[in-house]
Design an enzyme around this catalytic site. Sequence first.
Site, PDB file in Angstrom:
ATOM      1  N   ILE A 142      64.142  38.615  53.730  1.00  0.00           N
ATOM      2  CA  ILE A 142      63.137  39.235  52.876  1.00  0.00           C
ATOM      3  C   ILE A 142      63.824  40.139  51.854  1.00  0.00           C
ATOM      4  CG2 ILE A 142      61.032  40.602  52.792  1.00  0.00           C
ATOM      5  CD1 ILE A 142      60.803  37.928  54.318  1.00  0.00           C
ATOM      6  N   LYS A 143      63.598  39.824  50.583  1.00  0.00           N
ATOM      7  CA  LYS A 143      64.202  40.611  49.516  1.00  0.00           C
ATOM      8  C   LYS A 143      63.259  41.764  49.146  1.00  0.00           C
ATOM      9  CE  LYS A 143      66.556  38.553  46.155  1.00  0.00           C
ATOM     10  NZ  LYS A 143      66.874  37.887  44.860  1.00  0.00           N
ATOM     11  N   ILE A 144      63.788  42.975  49.230  1.00  0.00           N
ATOM     12  CA  ILE A 144      63.005  44.205  49.050  1.00  0.00           C
ATOM     13  C   ILE A 144      63.584  45.004  47.883  1.00  0.00           C
ATOM     14  CG2 ILE A 144      62.306  46.379  50.134  1.00  0.00           C
ATOM     15  CD1 ILE A 144      61.093  44.133  51.632  1.00  0.00           C
ATOM     16  N   THR A 188      66.413  33.750  45.380  1.00  0.00           N
ATOM     17  CA  THR A 188      65.347  33.532  44.401  1.00  0.00           C
ATOM     18  C   THR A 188      64.714  34.878  44.072  1.00  0.00           C
ATOM     19  OG1 THR A 188      63.613  33.217  46.056  1.00  0.00           O
ATOM     20  CG2 THR A 188      64.824  31.254  45.357  1.00  0.00           C
TER      21      THR A 188
END
Length: 225
Positions: A84-86, A27
């Site tokens: 966790i998208k960084i 997402t």
Amino acid sequence: MQLYLDSANIQHIREAAGWGILSGVTTNPSLLAKEDPKVDIKNRILEIHQLVGGHLSVEVISTDTDGMIREAHEIRSWFPDATIKIPMLPAGLAAVKKLSSENIPTNVTLIFNPIQAIAANNAGATYVSVFLGRLDDIGMNSEHILDEITSIWYTHGFESKIIAASIRNPLHIIQSAKSGAHIATIPYDVLKKSLKHPLTDIGIDIFLNDYDKLQTEIQKLLIEQ
């Protein structure tokens, strides 16, 4: 190659999960913004994970290292399985390094060249997301760039998993598999279209028509007897 769905639409995710081919979901704020503005993001994320299981990337919105780390801890407090998208920023790489030391999985997003991918791997990223469609949009050869990245990966035995993202068409999926990407994350419409073929539809119609003819002949024989 694993297939993820790139979506926040719960109806699409529920349908695609029912096909039995998904290993995860990605997402981002843009996808979530397309949904009902009144949607509870935490509940939506948890509902998605309940439907699909496996990998689920949740993106931070901070652009400073401390903010990203703080958001990551907050996300993991209510969703312990989150990746966790960084974003691919120097500050993001510093956040990835810290989160990696805490055994928190990360997905570095918005990668467009091999050097960015190498840097993300060296910072300890669990996943690196290479955006194909956006490269094509500016006239660059996404296939060539993905080939370069996967070649470097297999030469050096890097541990980060390569996600082919920004998939725009079925050819991007084939390209990702041929290049050796570990994962392709695909919009619902593209994935559904990729599973269809006119010859498949014609073949099913032929089989069904032949079956009906066979049943008719059997009924005739029974009547004659």
